[in-house]
Design an enzyme around this catalytic site. Structure first.
Site, PDB file in Angstrom:
ATOM      1  N   GLY A  98     -27.081 -25.631 -45.176  1.00 13.75           N
ATOM      2  CA  GLY A  98     -27.359 -24.218 -44.877  1.00 13.75           C
ATOM      3  C   GLY A  98     -27.013 -23.910 -43.437  1.00 13.75           C
ATOM      4  N   ARG A 101     -27.361 -23.033 -37.546  1.00 15.26           N
ATOM      5  CA  ARG A 101     -27.187 -22.393 -36.235  1.00 15.26           C
ATOM      6  C   ARG A 101     -26.181 -21.257 -36.337  1.00 15.26           C
ATOM      7  NH1 ARG A 101     -23.327 -25.962 -32.405  1.00 15.26           N
ATOM      8  NH2 ARG A 101     -22.024 -26.906 -34.006  1.00 15.26           N
ATOM      9  N   LYS A 121     -22.352 -17.909 -34.282  1.00 15.37           N
ATOM     10  CA  LYS A 121     -22.598 -19.355 -34.325  1.00 15.37           C
ATOM     11  C   LYS A 121     -23.278 -19.730 -33.011  1.00 15.37           C
ATOM     12  CE  LYS A 121     -19.916 -23.574 -35.182  1.00 15.37           C
ATOM     13  NZ  LYS A 121     -18.561 -24.061 -35.521  1.00 15.37           N
ATOM     14  N   ARG A 184     -17.612 -15.514 -35.112  1.00 14.11           N
ATOM     15  CA  ARG A 184     -16.550 -16.038 -35.987  1.00 14.11           C
ATOM     16  C   ARG A 184     -16.263 -15.026 -37.087  1.00 14.11           C
ATOM     17  NH1 ARG A 184     -17.153 -22.078 -38.200  1.00 14.11           N
ATOM     18  NH2 ARG A 184     -18.891 -21.281 -39.416  1.00 14.11           N
ATOM     19  N   ARG A 191     -18.288 -21.966 -49.289  1.00 18.12           N
ATOM     20  CA  ARG A 191     -17.731 -23.311 -49.180  1.00 18.12           C
ATOM     21  C   ARG A 191     -17.841 -24.032 -50.519  1.00 18.12           C
ATOM     22  NH1 ARG A 191     -19.698 -24.206 -43.580  1.00 18.12           N
ATOM     23  NH2 ARG A 191     -20.372 -22.158 -42.918  1.00 18.12           N
ATOM     24  N   ASP A 259     -18.934 -29.164 -47.151  1.00 16.52           N
ATOM     25  CA  ASP A 259     -19.476 -27.936 -46.560  1.00 16.52           C
ATOM     26  C   ASP A 259     -18.492 -27.329 -45.562  1.00 16.52           C
ATOM     27  OD1 ASP A 259     -20.459 -30.483 -45.357  1.00 16.52           O
ATOM     28  OD2 ASP A 259     -21.033 -29.161 -43.708  1.00 16.52           O
ATOM     29  N   ASN A 260     -17.422 -28.037 -45.275  1.00 16.74           N
ATOM     30  CA  ASN A 260     -16.414 -27.514 -44.364  1.00 16.74           C
ATOM     31  C   ASN A 260     -15.107 -27.195 -45.087  1.00 16.74           C
ATOM     32  OD1 ASN A 260     -18.177 -27.719 -42.204  1.00 16.74           O
ATOM     33  ND2 ASN A 260     -17.545 -29.811 -41.715  1.00 16.74           N
TER      34      ASN A 260
END
Ligand code: AMP
Ligand code: MG
Length: 491
Positions: A98, A101, A121, A184, A191, A259-260
């Protein structure tokens, strides 16, 4: 900080058009979140060009108002901040993650109708922060800014960087660092790991996420019974195209956890990434990647592995009969290497100025790469040198093995229109990449002296990577020695 009335007046002139489509998904996919107080926000850098593309006018803002905006102290009208839930396989192991940050302000609609995620971020704690502080340091946020903008200038799908502000707060890592927030911009932040999370929440959540992702990123997919399989096939195709582009410029992502991996097909998460200098397929920069799981030449295979994790989440949508579903998924997964190879070969042909296909091309390319590996030739400069009317005087190019290859290539080029070949090569072989030592120098100046001018110059060079600019020759030089160059995650 501006007074509330000033804030509203200035915001309206910025041109935000927020929608909050993600908040209309099942509410187990996110949690409300608010940016933390920033004691003394200051702008480090604003991306005016990107803002203009997005239909935003940052010139309308005073420096104080811009700092307050991008530090999350004066939220744009219409934004509804949330932290997104997701999971992921990190180095092969499954974890619930999750946005620990990051905070999604919502989606901004550009004048051309595109829906873009606006995300902070480093803006503080969220319900997913676990043991972290939710904060980010200036260096890594500027690093993401530089490299993501360089990727965009190459024409490679990527998240973008709209702004970096310092918060005036100290954050504690190995030492004491300046706190910062990156804004961002992404096609979305969905994802592979979002699907891994959703499937564990149940069938309704999974299907709602899949339908949302299809509508947002693959709207052309027919609304038929096979649409989820076609969605998976399309995600696999975009990943194949993306990773091929990375290989073509020597980009090592460094942390290809599920997750990326963005469902949109954009490059996301610029943590430990770096560009290869001397050609070596085993190149790894990340300090924690001891096994080379995310090494340069392992990026296609890891993508196939990551896609298998996505397929597992979608099986029930492929077919109610699980045997059939597995067979359908397997067919797409097993075809991934062919898909990747096709994109890779097509791009490598362009790098050598070839617009036609001949059976021997793959071997021609391989033998150049073999020679580059043996001689530790610089990946970027070798291709750029080949794109010049004349090869630069360099002893390595006089060696018999290279000469033999060069003769063979010139003969192969003889089957092509030669003028077009040089132009084609110069349009795909960058002269300028974010050289690791240049990036580090830019970050050091910003962190230690508040001097952003080194970074500004580097950004200017990287904004036109395919242009011949002889006056900037020093930016083409690889570092003298970077055998100890290491990069870091999540800092
Ligand atoms: P990354 O290495 O950026 O892919 O992050 C992996 C996970 O760690 C994500 O869930 C992040 O939100 C979380 N994370 C990274 N840094 C922090 C931090 N300083 N505080 C809280 N969560 C963090
Ligand atoms: Mg990440």
């Amino acid at each position: 900080m501006p007074t509330p009335t000033e804030t509203v007046a200035e915001e309206n002139t910025v041109g935000w058009r927020f929608d909050n489509t993600y908040t209309r998904l099942p509410d187990d996919l996110f949690a409300p979140a608010q940016p933390a107080k920033a004691p003394e926000p200051r702008v480090a850098i604003l991306n005016h060009r990107l803002a203009t593309e997005m239909g935003l006018n940052l010139d309308a803002l005073s420096p104080e108002a811009a700092a307050a905006l991008f530090a999350g102290q004066a939220l744009p009208e219409g934004s509804q901040p949330i932290a997104q839930a997701y999971a992921g396989h990190q180095y092969g192991g499954f974890t619930i993650l999750g946005d620990g940050r990051a905070i999604l302000l919502g989606e901004h609609r550009t004048p051309s109708g595109q829906l873009l995620d606006i995300q902070f971020k480093g803006s503080g704690l969220t319900p997913f922060s676990r043991r972290g502080d939710g904060k980010a340091a200036l260096g890594p946020m500027l690093r993401e800014y530089i490299i993501s903008e360089a990727m965009a200038a190459f024409g490679i799908p990527t998240t973008r960087s709209l702004a970096v502000v310092t918060t005036g707060e100290r954050i504690y890592r190995d030492g004491i660092l300046k706190g910062a927030i990156l804004t961002r911009i992404a096609d979305s932040h969905i994802r592979v790991g979002t699907f891994e999370y959703a499937v564990r929440r149940g069938a309704a959540t999974l299907q709602a996420l899949a339908d949302y992702a299809i509508a947002r990123h693959y709207p052309d997919l027919a609304d038929g019974p096979g649409k989820y399989l076609e969605f998976f096939r399309s995600v696999a195709d975009r990943q194949a195209a993306l990773i091929a582009r990375w290989q073509h410029v020597g980009f090592v992502h460094g942390v290809m956890n599920t997750d990326n991996v963005a469902i949109s097909g954009e490059t996301i998460d610029y943590g430990p990434c770096a560009f290869m200098n001397a050609y070596n397929p085993a190149t790894v920069f990340s300090s924690i990647d001891h096994g080379g799981r995310y090494a340069y030449d392992n990026q296609p295979a890891i993508t196939q592995w990551n896609l298998a994790r996505l397929a597992e989440t979608l099986l029930s949508l492929f077919d109610p009969d699980s045997e059939k579903a597995i067979a359908l998924a397997t067919e797409v997964i097993e075809d991934f290497p062919n898909r990747f190879d096709a994109y890779w070969l097509a791009g490598m042909r362009k790098k050598l100025g070839l617009r036609t296909d001949e059976a021997e091309d793959a071997d021609l390319i391989r033998s150049l790469l073999d020679w580059m590996q043996k001689t530790r030739a610089d990946f970027t400069n070798t291709f750029r040198d080949l794109s010049s009317p004349e090869l630069p005087a360099d002893d390595r190019y006089q060696a018999p093995e290279f000469q033999a290859w060069h003769t063979r290539w010139r003969e192969r080029l003889g089957h092509e229109d030669s003028q077009g070949a040089a132009a084609l090569m110069r349009s795909v072989n960058p002269a300028f990449i974010p050289r690791n030592h240049r990036v580090e120098a830019a970050l050091a100046a910003a962190e230690s002296r508040d001097d952003l001018s080194v970074m500004q110059r580097l950004l200017d060079v990287l904004a036109s990577p395919y242009e011949d600019r002889p006056e900037l020759a020093e930016y083409r030089e690889p570092p003298a020695d970077e055998s100890n160059y290491r990069t870091f995650c999540g800092t």
